[in-house]
Motif scaffolding. Sequence first.
Motif, PDB file in Angstrom:
ATOM      1  N   ARG A   1       0.791  -1.354  -0.066  1.00 12.59           N
ATOM      2  CA  ARG A   1      -0.007   0.137   0.128  1.00 12.59           C
ATOM      3  C   ARG A   1       0.735   1.301  -0.012  1.00 12.59           C
ATOM      4  O   ARG A   1       0.237   2.316  -0.154  1.00 12.59           O
ATOM      5  CB  ARG A   1      -0.885   0.072   1.254  1.00 12.59           C
ATOM      6  N   ASP A   2       2.033   1.138   0.299  1.00 10.00           N
ATOM      7  CA  ASP A   2       3.042   2.172   0.603  1.00 10.00           C
ATOM      8  C   ASP A   2       4.122   2.662  -0.518  1.00 10.00           C
ATOM      9  O   ASP A   2       4.535   3.819  -0.573  1.00 10.00           O
ATOM     10  CB  ASP A   2       3.857   2.310   2.188  1.00 10.00           C
ATOM     11  N   VAL A   3       4.669   1.531  -1.100  1.00  5.34           N
ATOM     12  CA  VAL A   3       5.539   1.644  -2.305  1.00  5.34           C
ATOM     13  C   VAL A   3       5.011   2.776  -3.403  1.00  5.34           C
ATOM     14  O   VAL A   3       4.199   2.502  -3.744  1.00  5.34           O
ATOM     15  CB  VAL A   3       6.037   0.400  -2.994  1.00  5.34           C
ATOM     16  N   ALA A   4       6.147   3.646  -3.360  1.00  7.95           N
ATOM     17  CA  ALA A   4       5.851   4.780  -4.430  1.00  7.95           C
ATOM     18  C   ALA A   4       7.119   4.300  -5.629  1.00  7.95           C
ATOM     19  O   ALA A   4       8.323   4.632  -5.168  1.00  7.95           O
ATOM     20  CB  ALA A   4       5.998   6.191  -4.078  1.00  7.95           C
ATOM     21  N   VAL A   5       6.517   4.148  -6.890  1.00  9.93           N
ATOM     22  CA  VAL A   5       7.326   3.620  -7.825  1.00  9.93           C
ATOM     23  C   VAL A   5       8.009   4.734  -8.639  1.00  9.93           C
ATOM     24  O   VAL A   5       7.496   5.842  -8.669  1.00  9.93           O
ATOM     25  CB  VAL A   5       6.504   2.856  -8.830  1.00  9.93           C
ATOM     26  N   GLY A   6       9.490   4.551  -9.017  1.00 15.65           N
ATOM     27  CA  GLY A   6      10.222   5.588  -9.612  1.00 15.65           C
ATOM     28  C   GLY A   6      11.713   5.027 -10.020  1.00 15.65           C
ATOM     29  O   GLY A   6      11.971   3.881  -9.424  1.00 15.65           O
ATOM     30  N   THR A   7      12.398   5.763 -10.504  1.00 18.62           N
ATOM     31  CA  THR A   7      13.653   5.386 -11.005  1.00 18.62           C
ATOM     32  C   THR A   7      14.486   5.706  -9.671  1.00 18.62           C
ATOM     33  O   THR A   7      14.194   6.355  -8.688  1.00 18.62           O
ATOM     34  CB  THR A   7      14.331   6.511 -11.886  1.00 18.62           C
ATOM     35  N   VAL A   8      15.724   4.990  -9.570  1.00 24.06           N
ATOM     36  CA  VAL A   8      16.692   5.013  -8.522  1.00 24.06           C
ATOM     37  C   VAL A   8      18.114   5.410  -9.260  1.00 24.06           C
ATOM     38  O   VAL A   8      18.243   5.097 -10.056  1.00 24.06           O
ATOM     39  CB  VAL A   8      16.858   3.727  -7.916  1.00 24.06           C
ATOM     40  N   ALA A   9      18.793   5.955  -8.209  1.00 22.50           N
ATOM     41  CA  ALA A   9      20.325   6.450  -8.589  1.00 22.50           C
ATOM     42  C   ALA A   9      21.317   5.271  -8.590  1.00 22.50           C
ATOM     43  O   ALA A   9      21.827   5.355  -9.747  1.00 22.50           O
ATOM     44  CB  ALA A   9      20.605   7.370  -7.225  1.00 22.50           C
ATOM     45  N   VAL A  10      21.090   4.147  -7.853  1.00 23.49           N
ATOM     46  CA  VAL A  10      22.159   3.030  -7.963  1.00 23.49           C
ATOM     47  C   VAL A  10      22.046   2.375  -9.462  1.00 23.49           C
ATOM     48  O   VAL A  10      22.876   2.257  -9.996  1.00 23.49           O
ATOM     49  CB  VAL A  10      21.841   2.319  -6.958  1.00 23.49           C
ATOM     50  N   ALA A  11      20.805   2.116  -9.747  1.00 23.29           N
ATOM     51  CA  ALA A  11      20.424   1.533 -10.800  1.00 23.29           C
ATOM     52  C   ALA A  11      20.928   2.528 -12.280  1.00 23.29           C
ATOM     53  O   ALA A  11      21.336   1.986 -13.232  1.00 23.29           O
ATOM     54  CB  ALA A  11      18.832   0.919 -11.176  1.00 23.29           C
ATOM     55  N   SER A  12      20.701   3.762 -12.133  1.00 22.40           N
ATOM     56  CA  SER A  12      21.092   4.667 -13.153  1.00 22.40           C
ATOM     57  C   SER A  12      22.540   4.667 -13.284  1.00 22.40           C
ATOM     58  O   SER A  12      23.126   4.798 -14.478  1.00 22.40           O
ATOM     59  CB  SER A  12      20.423   6.011 -12.804  1.00 22.40           C
ATOM     60  N   LEU A  13      23.077   4.588 -12.321  1.00 22.85           N
ATOM     61  CA  LEU A  13      24.796   4.618 -12.154  1.00 22.85           C
ATOM     62  C   LEU A  13      25.138   3.273 -12.909  1.00 22.85           C
ATOM     63  O   LEU A  13      26.231   3.356 -13.627  1.00 22.85           O
ATOM     64  CB  LEU A  13      25.331   4.778 -10.746  1.00 22.85           C
ATOM     65  N   LEU A  14      24.535   2.081 -12.563  1.00 19.93           N
ATOM     66  CA  LEU A  14      24.994   0.836 -13.059  1.00 19.93           C
ATOM     67  C   LEU A  14      24.752   1.029 -14.747  1.00 19.93           C
ATOM     68  O   LEU A  14      25.530   0.241 -15.422  1.00 19.93           O
ATOM     69  CB  LEU A  14      24.162  -0.275 -12.477  1.00 19.93           C
TER      70      LEU A  14
ATOM     71  N   SER B   1       9.343   3.432 -23.537  1.00 24.04           N
ATOM     72  CA  SER B   1      10.392   4.303 -23.282  1.00 24.04           C
ATOM     73  C   SER B   1      10.657   4.659 -21.795  1.00 24.04           C
ATOM     74  O   SER B   1      11.161   5.997 -21.515  1.00 24.04           O
ATOM     75  CB  SER B   1      10.020   5.746 -24.177  1.00 24.04           C
ATOM     76  N   CYS B   2      10.519   3.826 -20.997  1.00 28.63           N
ATOM     77  CA  CYS B   2      11.072   3.977 -19.595  1.00 28.63           C
ATOM     78  C   CYS B   2      11.930   2.979 -19.309  1.00 28.63           C
ATOM     79  O   CYS B   2      12.209   1.774 -19.892  1.00 28.63           O
ATOM     80  CB  CYS B   2       9.760   3.405 -18.768  1.00 28.63           C
ATOM     81  N   TYR B   3      13.073   3.599 -18.413  1.00 33.67           N
ATOM     82  CA  TYR B   3      14.003   2.582 -17.928  1.00 33.67           C
ATOM     83  C   TYR B   3      13.787   2.143 -16.798  1.00 33.67           C
ATOM     84  O   TYR B   3      12.815   2.319 -16.199  1.00 33.67           O
ATOM     85  CB  TYR B   3      15.589   3.563 -18.172  1.00 33.67           C
ATOM     86  N   LEU B   4      14.719   1.402 -16.077  1.00 35.09           N
ATOM     87  CA  LEU B   4      14.442   0.517 -14.907  1.00 35.09           C
ATOM     88  C   LEU B   4      14.098   1.288 -13.928  1.00 35.09           C
ATOM     89  O   LEU B   4      14.176   2.350 -13.273  1.00 35.09           O
ATOM     90  CB  LEU B   4      15.986  -0.071 -14.349  1.00 35.09           C
ATOM     91  N   THR B   5      12.827   0.674 -13.142  1.00 38.04           N
ATOM     92  CA  THR B   5      12.091   1.556 -12.052  1.00 38.04           C
ATOM     93  C   THR B   5      11.863   0.347 -10.657  1.00 38.04           C
ATOM     94  O   THR B   5      11.897  -0.845 -11.083  1.00 38.04           O
ATOM     95  CB  THR B   5      10.703   1.851 -12.579  1.00 38.04           C
ATOM     96  N   THR B   6      11.702   0.913  -9.532  1.00 40.22           N
ATOM     97  CA  THR B   6      11.453   0.139  -8.655  1.00 40.22           C
ATOM     98  C   THR B   6      10.971   0.963  -7.539  1.00 40.22           C
ATOM     99  O   THR B   6      10.143   1.957  -7.698  1.00 40.22           O
ATOM    100  CB  THR B   6      13.013  -0.510  -8.170  1.00 40.22           C
TER     101      THR B   6
END
Length: 531
Positions: free
Chosen positions: A120-133, A366-371
């Motif tokens: 109920r609480d997770v808000a989805v979006g891009t993250v810095a670590v995956a972007s760096l990888l 056209s979306c890249y990795l999200t979590t």
Amino acid sequence: MGDYHTPRGVAVPPPKPFFWAVRTALKETFFPDDPFRQFKNQPPSRKFVLGLQYLMPILEWAPRYTFQFFKSDLVAGITIASLAVPQGISYANLASLQPIVGLYSSFVPPLIYAMFGSSRDVAVGTVAVASLLLTSMIGGVVHPYENPKLYFQLAMTATFFSGILQTALGLLRLGFIVDFLSHATIVGFMGGAATIVCLQQLKGMLGLVHFTRGTDMVSVLKSVFTQVHQWRWESAVLGCLFLFFLLLTRYFSKRKPAFFWINAMAPLMSVILGSILVYLTHAENHGVQVIGYLKKGLNPPSLSDLAFGSPYLVTAIKTGAVTGIIALAEGIAVGRTFSMFKNYHIDGNKEMIAFGLMNIAGSCTSCYLTTGPFSRTAVNFNAGCKSAVSNIVMATAVMITLLFLTPLFHYTPQVVLSSIIIAAMLGLIDYEAAIHLWKVDKFDFVVCMSAYIGVVFVSVEIGLIIAVTMSMLRLLLSIARPRTYVLGNIPNTMTYRSIDQYPNANNVPGMLILHIDAPIYFANSNYLRER
């Protein structure tokens, strides 16, 4: 009480059939929560409804949804949207993708997660670590600025394979694999990645045009200090001012939790103020780099951009696997953390399927990795969200931004985006957790620091390999060399404790009581015999 040395006969339990033993072992491994129990003794029509509700949790809670819940989710959704827009643009820059891709990634994936996710609480979006990888692994074979189209295609392909891996792990009930990334590993890896991300933002803070593609500290610092003559003081001053503003709002929000929204709105306020300042002073003509033109409109389809025939396909698959596992570990850990605060259960395997499906859908739009990033989820939680509808509200706000508001970001200075990333990353360097590990378990501290040093001084991939290897070594050592304690009786009690830890514990005359911290089998039988 009887003689201690009198042998006692114990009946041998009756043997169990082979297939019963295999079935029981498989059930314990893959279905410990017995997900099919709700289908027992149900008519076919009810089984069909329960099956749909199991696959799409929204069908279960939507009939009970109330207007009171919607009011709470509306406020939470608008609040996280104000964070999603500047973070999306910033992390897309970090991933060496067009800024608009970061906004696309906050539109489609949240809608998919709202249907399939169990939190109920997770808000989805891009993250810095995956972007760096992405920058580190794909940028190592294809330059993102010299060949942007191929780089984008490989990023979409990596996202697609991340989704395939995540979905497969969920469907095959292999969620326990993520548990092998220990807390010490994640603390060290995330801290190292955050340090490198902060150092890389010196490019934007100092207004540098040319910068290293390396992700280790030596390469980054060398690139910064060999270009001292190109530092732009205008960018540095602007960046320091906005970074101070962002850190001040975070400090104030921590001191006064009721004002959490100030910290949540600060990145968007920084973008607005920075854009107005640049527009009025024409700072783009004085060395302050701006985002520039952002295309209006919703996500264009990118199914044709999936580069299955590319010579770099192996790199895309490898990148997808690594980023997919890291994203899963973060998303599930965040979901479990916040579910405990509200006393409800989330299904790790369902979460894997939800993350996988949203990344597969995202790679085609056209979306890249999200979590489920911690910062955005924490804001969602503090804003009073009641369900995943807050993700739908956020996606709607981002959709309006894509359709009508993107021209307003033309004058947004890059230095503000760098400040936003640095402020977010400083919160990931959890030095207090490292100190706690030192006090509790020295080997876990070594695992943590090995991961950190590997990421900071070698590369993100090597740091991850070191971290996982050290975790597995720790696990194997605990099985093959279990800790063994001699127990003694605490005077005037029926309690037995280690005589090393409790000096007042007394040995029982004529008996040696051992406590072994592992099951006894072939890997440790010789060691225990020698002990």
